[in-house]
Motif scaffolding. Sequence first.
Motif, PDB file in Angstrom:
ATOM      1  N   LEU A  13      36.894  35.771  46.502  1.00 33.33           N
ATOM      2  CA  LEU A  13      36.169  36.935  45.809  1.00 33.33           C
ATOM      3  C   LEU A  13      35.783  36.638  44.450  1.00 33.33           C
ATOM      4  CD1 LEU A  13      38.382  39.961  47.243  1.00 33.33           C
ATOM      5  CD2 LEU A  13      36.032  39.295  48.147  1.00 33.33           C
ATOM      6  N   VAL A  59      32.403  36.300  42.704  1.00 31.69           N
ATOM      7  CA  VAL A  59      31.828  36.929  41.387  1.00 31.69           C
ATOM      8  C   VAL A  59      31.319  36.089  40.456  1.00 31.69           C
ATOM      9  CG1 VAL A  59      32.688  38.214  39.202  1.00 31.69           C
ATOM     10  CG2 VAL A  59      33.531  38.992  41.532  1.00 31.69           C
ATOM     11  N   VAL A  80      37.205  40.693  39.847  1.00 26.91           N
ATOM     12  CA  VAL A  80      38.005  41.414  40.722  1.00 26.91           C
ATOM     13  C   VAL A  80      39.322  42.195  40.220  1.00 26.91           C
ATOM     14  CG1 VAL A  80      38.743  41.341  43.199  1.00 26.91           C
ATOM     15  CG2 VAL A  80      36.741  40.084  42.509  1.00 26.91           C
ATOM     16  N   ALA A 131      36.045  45.069  47.937  1.00 27.21           N
ATOM     17  CA  ALA A 131      36.717  44.527  46.916  1.00 27.21           C
ATOM     18  C   ALA A 131      36.392  45.537  45.879  1.00 27.21           C
ATOM     19  CB  ALA A 131      36.559  43.202  46.433  1.00 27.21           C
ATOM     20  N   LEU A 141      35.524  45.939  41.730  1.00 28.10           N
ATOM     21  CA  LEU A 141      35.169  45.107  40.447  1.00 28.10           C
ATOM     22  C   LEU A 141      35.540  46.103  39.333  1.00 28.10           C
ATOM     23  CD1 LEU A 141      31.473  43.794  41.433  1.00 28.10           C
ATOM     24  CD2 LEU A 141      33.769  42.747  41.253  1.00 28.10           C
ATOM     25  N   LEU A 159      31.371  44.040  47.312  1.00 33.48           N
ATOM     26  CA  LEU A 159      32.266  44.252  45.868  1.00 33.48           C
ATOM     27  C   LEU A 159      31.752  45.424  45.159  1.00 33.48           C
ATOM     28  CD1 LEU A 159      31.656  41.049  46.845  1.00 33.48           C
ATOM     29  CD2 LEU A 159      33.413  40.835  44.733  1.00 33.48           C
TER      30      LEU A 159
END
Length: 325
Positions: A88, A92, A114, A151, A153, A171
């Motif tokens: 993850l 990003v 994350v 996920a 952020l 995300l």
Amino acid sequence: MQVEPDARGAVQDRTELTRRMSAVLDRAGLPAPPDAALYRPAVVEVVHTVQRALRSGALDPDRRRTLEARLDREPDPMCAPATPRGHLSRSVARALRSVPARTDADGRPVHAEVTAWSAAERQVLDEAFRLLSQVWPESAAETRETVAEIALLDGNAIDGFTDFTVHGAVLVNRTRLLAGPGGLPGPVRCAEALIHEGAHTRCNAAASVEPFLLPDRSGVPGGSPAPDRSGAPGGGSARELLVATPLRADPRPLSGLFQQTVVLARSVLLYRRLAGSGAAADARHTKLTGDGAQAVRTLSAHADSLAPRGRRVLEQCAGILGERE
């Protein structure tokens, strides 16, 4: 794929994707995890790495052992909150490289990372799913078959995105779980985020099985999975046509506009089901309908670039958004 949610179609696309991923691992001499574990974003990232490596020939034993060690074999629950993990964070980092550089009100570069879910944020997510199950059960069912990880952020650079390199992960910025300035409740905003990012994920899977766009002149498949914000495969060539879109300040390829059109149509369908729940929801419905109509008009002007499947989806979006001729 159709604009209306379809859990059975989502399962079919997922099954085809896992079949293809298993074939890639087999060519590399790597034992594939069970299908339920294969459809994990961390495993998808490994498969992408293996596929790239195979273009240069067979994997050497050390490389094969390293990649095999990264193949998670235990399936996790679908559509569950994700803890911060390497796949993850790498996603990003790719997304940040694809957005224009800018600073916040204090002159500092915007950022994103994350972060872990708090108990209160998990409660909002649960409430969002309960809301979807009540007002639009078909959408809740498809989301649970499409999204593997959710996920969270932190930061002010990105509201949310999907990335085909970690397909199955969505995300979402934690601010999308809070009440909006106009009074839109946090669970409603979270439900919209799930619809939005889930639609991108669904489009990515469907387009990898059968493209929505015809190949462009450079031979790059215009209908290949293209992410909302990150550099996943199929984003198009440097010569691909770029157009203005409602949801992004920077011009996007037609594949990005196509996905935005589906996202907006589905978001309008959500708020149509929330009609009468308050002025904030009604205002949001009006805003999304206007953005969606703009997307349909722009995409219709380039309909000759759509494959037959893409034209069918565009026609469905036009009907939903009141832009059918």
